[in-house]
Each structure stands twice: as structure tokens, then as C-alpha cells.
Design a protein around this motif. Structure first.
Motif, mmCIF file in Angstrom:
data_model
loop_
_atom_site.group_PDB
_atom_site.id
_atom_site.type_symbol
_atom_site.label_atom_id
_atom_site.label_comp_id
_atom_site.label_asym_id
_atom_site.label_seq_id
_atom_site.Cartn_x
_atom_site.Cartn_y
_atom_site.Cartn_z
ATOM 1 N N TYR A 70 -2.642 -1.913 -1.309
ATOM 2 C CA TYR A 70 -3.071 -0.952 -2.333
ATOM 3 C C TYR A 70 -1.954 -0.512 -3.279
ATOM 4 C CZ TYR A 70 -7.041 -0.526 0.879
ATOM 5 O OH TYR A 70 -8.103 -0.790 1.700
ATOM 6 N N TYR A 71 -0.709 -0.614 -2.822
ATOM 7 C CA TYR A 71 0.415 -0.109 -3.615
ATOM 8 C C TYR A 71 1.027 -1.153 -4.537
ATOM 9 C CZ TYR A 71 2.310 -2.265 0.616
ATOM 10 O OH TYR A 71 2.533 -3.121 1.658
ATOM 11 N N CYS A 72 0.694 -2.415 -4.332
ATOM 12 C CA CYS A 72 1.509 -3.476 -4.920
ATOM 13 C C CYS A 72 0.897 -4.068 -6.192
ATOM 14 C CB CYS A 72 1.719 -4.580 -3.885
ATOM 15 S SG CYS A 72 2.797 -5.899 -4.480
ATOM 16 N N GLN A 109 11.965 -14.484 -2.525
ATOM 17 C CA GLN A 109 10.889 -13.523 -2.274
ATOM 18 C C GLN A 109 9.654 -13.871 -3.097
ATOM 19 O OE1 GLN A 109 10.496 -9.120 -3.580
ATOM 20 N NE2 GLN A 109 11.394 -9.022 -1.532
ATOM 21 N N GLY A 110 8.503 -13.634 -2.503
ATOM 22 C CA GLY A 110 7.284 -13.905 -3.251
ATOM 23 C C GLY A 110 6.078 -13.273 -2.599
ATOM 24 N N GLY A 111 4.977 -13.348 -3.307
ATOM 25 C CA GLY A 111 3.705 -12.989 -2.703
ATOM 26 C C GLY A 111 3.364 -14.023 -1.632
ATOM 27 N N LEU A 162 11.130 -8.477 6.098
ATOM 28 C CA LEU A 162 9.707 -8.163 6.204
ATOM 29 C C LEU A 162 9.604 -6.670 6.492
ATOM 30 C CD1 LEU A 162 6.824 -9.682 6.448
ATOM 31 C CD2 LEU A 162 7.089 -9.249 8.880
ATOM 32 N N ARG A 163 9.469 -5.903 5.439
ATOM 33 C CA ARG A 163 9.351 -4.459 5.672
ATOM 34 C C ARG A 163 8.104 -4.196 6.501
ATOM 35 N NH1 ARG A 163 10.521 -1.393 0.037
ATOM 36 N NH2 ARG A 163 12.694 -1.963 -0.265
ATOM 37 N N HIS A 164 8.222 -3.327 7.477
ATOM 38 C CA HIS A 164 7.030 -3.038 8.285
ATOM 39 C C HIS A 164 6.110 -2.065 7.537
ATOM 40 C CE1 HIS A 164 9.863 0.119 9.394
ATOM 41 N NE2 HIS A 164 8.844 0.838 9.815
ATOM 42 N N GLU A 165 6.618 -1.442 6.497
ATOM 43 C CA GLU A 165 5.899 -0.535 5.581
ATOM 44 C C GLU A 165 5.583 0.827 6.182
ATOM 45 O OE1 GLU A 165 6.314 -1.835 2.843
ATOM 46 O OE2 GLU A 165 5.841 -3.967 2.839
ATOM 47 N N THR A 166 5.055 0.863 7.369
ATOM 48 C CA THR A 166 4.908 2.115 8.133
ATOM 49 C C THR A 166 4.611 1.729 9.573
ATOM 50 O OG1 THR A 166 3.610 4.131 8.535
ATOM 51 C CG2 THR A 166 2.467 2.304 7.450
ATOM 52 N N ASN A 184 0.193 -6.547 13.652
ATOM 53 C CA ASN A 184 0.579 -7.927 13.370
ATOM 54 C C ASN A 184 1.939 -7.985 12.672
ATOM 55 O OD1 ASN A 184 -0.023 -10.772 13.411
ATOM 56 N ND2 ASN A 184 -0.098 -10.609 11.180
ATOM 57 N N ARG A 185 2.146 -7.064 11.749
ATOM 58 C CA ARG A 185 3.412 -7.066 11.002
ATOM 59 C C ARG A 185 4.593 -6.809 11.941
ATOM 60 N NH1 ARG A 185 3.750 -7.815 5.503
ATOM 61 N NH2 ARG A 185 5.674 -7.038 4.602
ATOM 62 N N LYS A 186 4.417 -5.851 12.839
ATOM 63 C CA LYS A 186 5.487 -5.570 13.806
ATOM 64 C C LYS A 186 5.727 -6.769 14.703
ATOM 65 C CE LYS A 186 4.628 -0.613 14.341
ATOM 66 N NZ LYS A 186 3.944 0.324 15.232
ATOM 67 N N ILE A 203 10.696 0.451 4.854
ATOM 68 C CA ILE A 203 9.535 1.202 4.371
ATOM 69 C C ILE A 203 9.744 1.634 2.912
ATOM 70 C CG2 ILE A 203 9.048 2.166 6.653
ATOM 71 C CD1 ILE A 203 10.176 4.867 5.550
ATOM 72 N N MET A 204 8.660 2.051 2.307
ATOM 73 C CA MET A 204 8.760 2.777 1.042
ATOM 74 C C MET A 204 8.757 4.261 1.396
ATOM 75 S SD MET A 204 5.956 0.661 -1.127
ATOM 76 C CE MET A 204 4.985 0.235 0.311
ATOM 77 N N VAL A 205 9.516 5.031 0.665
ATOM 78 C CA VAL A 205 9.554 6.470 0.896
ATOM 79 C C VAL A 205 8.583 7.139 -0.075
ATOM 80 C CG1 VAL A 205 11.008 8.539 0.803
ATOM 81 C CG2 VAL A 205 11.935 6.380 1.706
ATOM 82 N N GLY A 233 13.112 2.083 -0.192
ATOM 83 C CA GLY A 233 13.140 2.477 -1.600
ATOM 84 C C GLY A 233 11.965 3.396 -1.836
ATOM 85 N N PRO A 234 12.015 4.169 -2.926
ATOM 86 C CA PRO A 234 10.895 5.071 -3.204
ATOM 87 C C PRO A 234 9.643 4.291 -3.591
ATOM 88 C CG PRO A 234 12.419 5.010 -5.064
ATOM 89 C CD PRO A 234 13.045 4.211 -3.970
ATOM 90 N N PHE A 235 8.501 4.782 -3.189
ATOM 91 C CA PHE A 235 7.238 4.237 -3.691
ATOM 92 C C PHE A 235 7.140 4.586 -5.178
ATOM 93 C CE2 PHE A 235 3.012 5.713 -5.054
ATOM 94 C CZ PHE A 235 2.397 4.475 -5.173
ATOM 95 N N ILE A 236 6.785 3.593 -5.982
ATOM 96 C CA ILE A 236 6.590 3.826 -7.422
ATOM 97 C C ILE A 236 5.214 3.264 -7.780
ATOM 98 C CG2 ILE A 236 7.474 3.351 -9.752
ATOM 99 C CD1 ILE A 236 10.230 2.796 -8.471
ATOM 100 N N PRO A 237 4.350 4.089 -8.358
ATOM 101 C CA PRO A 237 2.994 3.582 -8.629
ATOM 102 C C PRO A 237 2.980 2.466 -9.672
ATOM 103 C CG PRO A 237 3.298 5.793 -9.543
ATOM 104 C CD PRO A 237 4.518 5.497 -8.739
ATOM 105 N N LEU A 309 5.979 -7.834 -11.080
ATOM 106 C CA LEU A 309 6.018 -6.375 -11.188
ATOM 107 C C LEU A 309 5.267 -5.740 -10.027
ATOM 108 C CD1 LEU A 309 5.486 -5.867 -15.030
ATOM 109 C CD2 LEU A 309 7.629 -5.862 -13.739
ATOM 110 N N LEU A 310 6.027 -5.277 -9.057
ATOM 111 C CA LEU A 310 5.431 -4.622 -7.895
ATOM 112 C C LEU A 310 5.049 -3.195 -8.257
ATOM 113 C CD1 LEU A 310 8.044 -5.783 -5.230
ATOM 114 C CD2 LEU A 310 6.000 -6.978 -6.001
ATOM 115 N N TYR A 311 5.789 -2.622 -9.231
ATOM 116 C CA TYR A 311 5.583 -1.229 -9.652
ATOM 117 C C TYR A 311 5.956 -1.134 -11.122
ATOM 118 C CZ TYR A 311 10.433 -1.769 -8.221
ATOM 119 O OH TYR A 311 11.703 -2.266 -8.056
ATOM 120 N N ASP A 312 5.615 -0.003 -11.748
ATOM 121 C CA ASP A 312 5.887 0.166 -13.178
ATOM 122 C C ASP A 312 7.372 0.451 -13.439
ATOM 123 O OD1 ASP A 312 3.217 -0.166 -13.851
ATOM 124 O OD2 ASP A 312 2.767 1.985 -13.680
#
Ligand code: SAH
Length: 351
Positions: A70-72, A109-111, A162-166, A184-186, A203-205, A233-237, A309-312
Motif C-alpha cells: 500500500y505504501y509503495c 534493487q528492483g520490484g 530485505l526489510r521486514h517492514e514491521t 513469510n518475510r521473516k 523498517i520505515m519509520v 528511513g522515514p515513510f514518505i507518501p 519512484l517509491l515515494y514522492d
């Protein structure tokens, strides 16, 4: 400097542990006290790394992705993303340019792009290692099977991000569609470690719904995993994602967490990320001064970086690799650090 804040920082530094209460205390009472934490983090980084910063050349080689996080910004459902993938020749020439500029690590790095089958990735890794045997190859291409990871490792890949994200499953579900799971990610991270990669989680903060409890659970997970690298790194929408109207993560909280992670993981390789540099013009410098010791400048062709562009607001989308490289070196030197010319492996890694 407040006594309680100092006690907590000293305690984390000595014990390499942190309680949830102390984590909360730091986040809530940093104002006016944070310099003590940052200084402790810098001193800790210096024990193993001196004032050396490692650079990794980031090659964003595809923005096709089968996932829908949802964030990417490059999520599958974002029809506005202009998709691209670099050819093998493009990627190899990025590495050649990078090598000339002094890079000893290439990060692919890639999708999660099905075009890049295991065999194609393994082939690519083999070719890069053949051309540049003194360089490390890092992969950051998402969740794969044990067998796939093993193939990449056998082809010569050294590290995997591989960031676990949360670490919290409920929170994970709020950031990803139901087809994906934190478990699965862990598990992927555990597999990568078992195979022998130097492994990076993270993670993203400030992602939507994130609480201090979640960050505490992230730390607990990291303490179990004992990663070689931790990317935060900070989450950026991003404007074309479901999280377009969510607030961005705080730079200050990212820096505090970075410093705490440095105290907890003195030998870890901790990047001052591009997201941090995007959220604050001096974010990467501030990251280093909070204990980070890695920078990941972009080696992708200019055309590609504008589309990855993962974020703006992503920085450095208009510069050539050589410019980015010079700019970063200057930034590092301006704050009293220097760019290392070794590969920058984790001190405990078996090479
Ligand atoms: N497909 C790979 C690479 C993902 S991109 C993988 O699955 O690992 C690398 C990282 O960028 C992600 O792990 C995520 O933490 C971060 N990221 C993605 N979208 C972001 C956003 N909107 N703001 C900040 N960081 C983001």
C-alpha cells in the motif's frame, strides 16, 4: 541534559538492550537531550569503523512489481507508473561506471519482476563478479524461495537486503494486501542468513498505524535475527498509492531510532538512506552524525531513476552517477568523515 535521559542512553549502550519503557521515554523526551544520544551513537560507530563511511552503488534495475504494497509507488496497481527494466548490458555498464568511481559494492534493487527469473539473476550476478571480482554484490529483490536464494548465493551474491517492514503481523496486514505475510518475510530473512548471506532487515519509520509498541517489536525481532545491516528511513507518501494522504514519518524519530540501533548493534552496517535525504535536505549528514555508516548513492541511468519512484520527491533523480558520487563525497568530508575504499563487509562476516 536531563539525568534520566542520560541514564537510559548509558544503560542501552552498556547492556545492548532496551525496554519498551525506555524506548518510549527517548521518543517522548528527546527534545534538548538528543545530542547526548547521537554522540554516544557516533562514538560507538567509531569503535569498529572509525570515521569511515561505506558507499554502495544502487542500481534500480526494474520497476515492474507483482506485489501491491500500500505504501509503495511502484506497486502493481499503480497504472501511472511508467514501467522499465534495464537490460543486462545496461546493468553491467552501470557496474563498470561504478567501479571507475570507486565503488566496491553494487546493490541490485528492483520490484518483484517475474521477467528476472532465478536463472537470469544468477547469470547477472555471475557476470558482475567475473568483471569485478573485488566487488561485493548485494541483491534487494524481495521474497523468494530457499532454493532461489541458494542459487543467487552460489552464483556469487554476497549480501541481501530485505526489510521486514514491521515485525507485528497485524501491522503488517495494514501495510500489505492479504496475499503477503510478515511471517513469510521473516522466514525469508532466516533462510538468507542460514545460506550465508550478509543480511539486512529494516523498517520505515512512521508508516500508517505504527506505534512505539511496533517499533519495540521490530527491535526484538532484530535482536533475534542479528542482521549484518539494518535499513531504516522515514515513510514518505506517494501520490498514487492508497497511503497518499497519510503523513510522512518524522526525521527526528528516524534519527533517534538510528542512534538507538547503533547502540544496540555496534557492528551493524547502518545506511543513512535516500528517504532520509529526501525528507530533510541534510538528512543523510544527520544520519551519519546519529551513528549511520553507509551511503547508497544511485548508479542507475538518469532515465531509470526518474521512474523508480517509491515515494514522492525522491532526490538525485536528475544527476549522473559521477555527479552524485562527487556530491556525496563532499558531504561526507564536510562533516569530518571520509569515504572508505574497502568493500565494507560486516566485521563478523565469513567471506
Ligand atoms: N522489492 C524489494 C525492494 C523494495 S524497495 C523488496 O521487496 O525488498 C526498498 C524499500 O523501500 C522497501 O523495503 C521499503 O521499506 C522502502 N519504501 C517503499 N515505499 C516507501 C515509501 N513510500 N516511503 C519510504 N520508503 C519506502
Amino acid at each position: 541534559m536531563e539525568k534520566e535521559f542520560k541514564r537510559i542512553v548509558d544503560d542501552i549502550r552498556r547492556s545492548k538492550r532496551i525496554t519498551k519503557t525506555d524506548l518510549t521515554y527517548i521518543f517522548e523526551n528527546a527534545e534538548g537531550n538528543e545530542d547526548y544520544l547521537f554522540e554516544a551513537a557516533r562514538n560507538t560507530a567509531e569503535i569498529f569503523y572509525g570515521k569511515q563511511i561505506y558507499i554502495r552503488g544502487l542500481i534500480e534495475f526494474t520497476n515492474y512489481c507483482k506485489n501491491d504494497c500500500y505504501y509503495c509507488g511502484i506497486r502493481r496497481s499503480n497504472a501511472k507508473t511508467e514501467r522499465y527494466r534495464l537490460t543486462e548490458d545496461d546493468i553491467l555498464s552501470c557496474c563498470d561506471i561504478g567501479k571507475e568511481l570507486g565503488f566496491k559494492t553494487f546493490v541490485l534493487q528492483g520490484g518483484e519482476d517475474p521477467y528476472f527469473t532465478d536463472d537470469r539473476i544468477a547469470d547477472l550476478v555471475r557476470k558482475i563478479k567475473e568483471r569485478h571480482p573485488s566487488c561485493a554484490v548485494t541483491l534487494s529483490i524481495g521474497e523468494k524461495s530457499y532454493e532461489s536464494y541458494q542459487k543467487f548465493y552460489n552464483a556469487g551474491a554476497d549480501r541481501y537486503l530485505l526489510r521486514h517492514e514491521t515485525a507485528n503481523e497485524d501491522h503488517y496486514k495494514k501495510l500489505h494486501p492479504s496475499a503477503m505475510s510478515g511471517k513469510n518475510r521473516k522466514n525469508c530473512l532466516l533462510n538468507l542468513k542460514e545460506i550465508g548471506f550478509q543480511v539486512g532487515c529494516g523498517i520505515m519509520v512512521g508508516t500508517p498505524h505504527q506505534t512505539t509498541q511496533h517499533i519495540y517489536e521490530d527491535i526484538v525481532f532484530m535482536q533475534e535475527l542479528q542482521p549484518h545491516m539494518i535499513g531504516i528511513g522515514p515513510f514518505i507518501p506517494h501520490k498514487d498509492t492508497p497511503f497518499c494522504n497519510e503523513p510522512r514519518g518524522s526525521v527526528r524519530q528516524t534519527l533517534l531510532l538510528l542512534a538507538i540501533l547503533r547502540l544496540l548493534f555496534p557492528k551493524a552496517l547502518l545506511p543513512a538512506t535516500t528517504a532520509l535525504g529526501t525528507a530533510d535536505a541534510l538528512g543523510r549528514e544527520k544520519g551519519i552524525l546519529a551513528g549511520a555508516n553507509v551511503l547508497m548513492p544511485n548508479l542507475s541511468p538518469v532515465d531509470a531513476r526518474k521512474k523508480y519512484l517509491l515515494y514522492d520527491g525522491k532526490i538525485c533523480t536528475g544527476e549522473e552517477a559521477a555527479e552524485c558520487n562527487m556530491c556525496l563525497r563532499r558531504r561526507v568530508e564536510r562533516i569530518g568523515y571520509s569515504v572508505a575504499d574497502s568493500r565494507g563487509d560486516h566485521p563478523d562476516a565469513v567471506i
